[in-house]
Design an enzyme around this catalytic site. Structure first.
Site, PDB file in Angstrom:
ATOM      1  N   ASP A 113      -7.039  -1.679  -4.138  1.00  0.00           N
ATOM      2  CA  ASP A 113      -8.033  -1.369  -3.108  1.00  0.00           C
ATOM      3  C   ASP A 113      -9.134  -0.465  -3.661  1.00  0.00           C
ATOM      4  O   ASP A 113     -10.320  -0.658  -3.362  1.00  0.00           O
ATOM      5  CB  ASP A 113      -7.372  -0.692  -1.908  1.00  0.00           C
ATOM      6  CG  ASP A 113      -6.370  -1.582  -1.203  1.00  0.00           C
ATOM      7  OD1 ASP A 113      -6.474  -2.821  -1.314  1.00  0.00           O
ATOM      8  OD2 ASP A 113      -5.475  -1.031  -0.529  1.00  0.00           O
ATOM      9  N   ASP A 136       0.859  -1.180   0.000  1.00  0.00           N
ATOM     10  CA  ASP A 136       0.000   0.000   0.000  1.00  0.00           C
ATOM     11  C   ASP A 136       0.895   1.230   0.000  1.00  0.00           C
ATOM     12  O   ASP A 136       1.933   1.252   0.665  1.00  0.00           O
ATOM     13  CB  ASP A 136      -0.899   0.012   1.235  1.00  0.00           C
ATOM     14  CG  ASP A 136      -1.998  -1.043   1.178  1.00  0.00           C
ATOM     15  OD1 ASP A 136      -2.374  -1.454   0.070  1.00  0.00           O
ATOM     16  OD2 ASP A 136      -2.496  -1.421   2.252  1.00  0.00           O
TER      17      ASP A 136
END
Length: 155
Positions: free
Chosen positions: A136, A117
């Protein structure tokens, strides 16, 4: 089903390309943080071993493989549902986004043991402690669209 495939393919490719570009080519894994448009957008390295926002994060091999299996089961379930229900074009694209994003995160878990991330957005005095990635965004958008779009079948 071609629409699902291509939406998933491009989502997966964009996710993996941005992760490689940011984490490896730009060196975010070593730098930890890069200001892009402060204070609104930063690239902030986070290796997520859990689900969204690091929930249920565990450094165990069992958790890692459980999350890989869960993502694959959900992806197959969405593909089966789409093949039976045959939703309209927007529903097919939404399914592709969800599956492509899920597979992008699966690849991360297999290669790195965690999901890479790196996007961090803050605004208006709120400092967001969490990071996310293209996969995501696609998973969220695809799931939301599948829930919110009319379930009418294509004619």
């Amino acid at each position: 089903m071609r629409i699902v495939f291509w939406a998933g393919f491009w989502t997966f490719l964009l996710d993996q390309a941005t992760k490689y570009l940011v984490v490896h080519w730009m060196g975010l894994a070593e730098k930890g943080m890069i200001d892009v448009f402060p204070p609104y957008l930063q690239l902030r390295m986070a290796w997520n071993t859990g689900v969204n926002f690091g929930l249920f994060a565990q450094e165990t091999s069992i958790a890692r493989w459980f999350l890989i299996g869960l993502a694959l089961v959900i992806s197959v379930g969405v593909l089966i549902w789409v093949s039976k229900e045959r939703p309209r074009r927007a529903g097919l694209i939404a399914a592709g986004l969800l599956v492509g994003g899920a597979l992008g995160n699966v690849v991360d878990r297999v290669l790195y043991g965690a999901v890479a991330d790196f996007l961090n957005m803050s605004c208006c005095g709120f400092v967001n402690p969490y990071a996310f990635n293209v996969a995501d965004i696609a998973i969220f958008a695809g799931a939301a669209a599948l829930i919110l779009l009319p379930a009418e079948k294509a004619t």
